[in-house]
Motif scaffolding. Structure first.
Motif: not given
Ligand SMILES: NC(=O)c1ccc[n+]([C@@H]2O[C@H](COP(=O)([O-])OP(=O)(O)OC[C@H]3O[C@@H](n4cnc5c(N)ncnc54)[C@H](OP(=O)(O)O)[C@@H]3O)[C@@H](O)[C@H]2O)c1
Length: 264
Positions: A197, A191-195, A143, A186, A188-189
């Motif tokens: 943006y 790279n902003w792939e699961k939630k 990201e 975060d 867990q994420d």
């Protein structure tokens, strides 16, 4: 009579808003550095030095006699800025070098050349940043705001670390932002792939990462002579707000963008 009162009320609200905005801007703008120290013989690297705070930093440190390496991704802008700094300070030890923090390949190439050419590095100023851009990715798929603002500087610093240690009393300065106070990492994420943006939260996360990186590195470098500090530079009218949609506003998109990052 009623119409006049409405007019007075409206005018007074507008006046109060602008008055409060000016006071807030002055407050968050920060103070002035009182130091008159000269830095002749010191080598300083400033990332993102073609404009804004990075360019002003390069200018001031060139005025104080340093050997300044302006590290930027756009060589046209970088050469122009370096020429301007040389012209204003009559310091000819000001150089433009290519560095794209959104590319690990570019960062490695930059570091390799610096290690070949510079026998010492006294100050590394990790200043470059992108704020509230669309959901872009770096060349390596990170990201963009986390990639440029934190990961790029993390890699650069680590590649130059041995030379910084060998140089004696050297300094690493990470330009963060007050926006870090509302940042959350975060894990867990990252790279902003699961939630979904959120460009504001991504900026705040990247600026918190600057502070956490600084604190951890400072601990690890205790006793080496290298100090590591992060800072909020105050709110300055720069190009930082270029992605906020308010870039052309009279009351600086950057000022509003930075304040909104914290308050929104
Ligand atoms: N201005 C403020 O009020 C304020 C407040 C708090 C914190 N800060 C922090 O201060 C620092 C400087 O910001 P500024 O206000 O001077 O912003 P700016 O005017 O937008 O300058 C940012 C610099 O970063 C460079 N940059 C962006 N992406 C890059 C990349 N991939 N590789 C290399 N360089 C890249 C830009 O180059 P291009 O011109 O080529 O895009 C530019 O030189 C940032 O860390 C920011 O978070 C600023």
């Amino acid at each position: 009579m009623v119409a006049i009162n409405k007019y007075v009320l409206g005018a007074s609200m507008v006046g109060t808003f602008f008055g409060a905005s000016v006071l807030l801007k002055d407050y968050v703008g920060g103070g002035v550095c009182p130091s008159k120290a000269k830095i002749e013989g010191k080598t300083v690297i400033v990332t993102g030095a073609n404009t804004g705070i990075g360019k002003e930093t390069a200018l001031e440190l060139a005025r104080r006699g340093g050997r300044i390496i302006m590290a930027c991704r756009d060589m046209g802008k970088c050469e122009n800025a370096a020429r301007e700094v040389r012209g204003k300070t009559l310091n000819h030890n000001v150089f433009a070098k290519h560095l794209d923090l959104a590319s690990t390949k570019s960062i490695k190439e930059f570091a390799k050349n610096i290690l070949k050419e510079e026998h010492h590095i006294d100050v590394l100023i990790n200043n470059a940043a992108v704020m509230r851009c669309p959901h872009w990715k770096t060349e390596d798929g990170f990201e963009m705001q986390f990639g440029v603002n934190h990961l790029g500087h993390f890699l650069l610093t680590n590649l130059l670390l041995d030379r910084l240690k060998e140089s004696g009393q050297s300094r690493i300065i990470n330009v963060s932002s007050l926006a870090h106070i509302v940042g959350e990492i975060d894990f867990q994420d990252l790279n902003w792939e699961k939630k979904k943006y959120d460009t504001k939260a991504a900026y705040c996360q990247s600026k918190l990462a600057n502070v956490l990186f600084t604190n951890e590195l400072a601990k690890r470098l205790q006793g080496t002579g290298v100090t590591v500090n992060s800072l909020h530079p105050g709110v300055a009218d720069t190009e930082l707000g270029r992605h906020t949609g308010m870039h052309q506003s009279a009351f600086s998109s950057t000022v509003l963008g930075e304040i909104y990052s914290i308050l929104e």
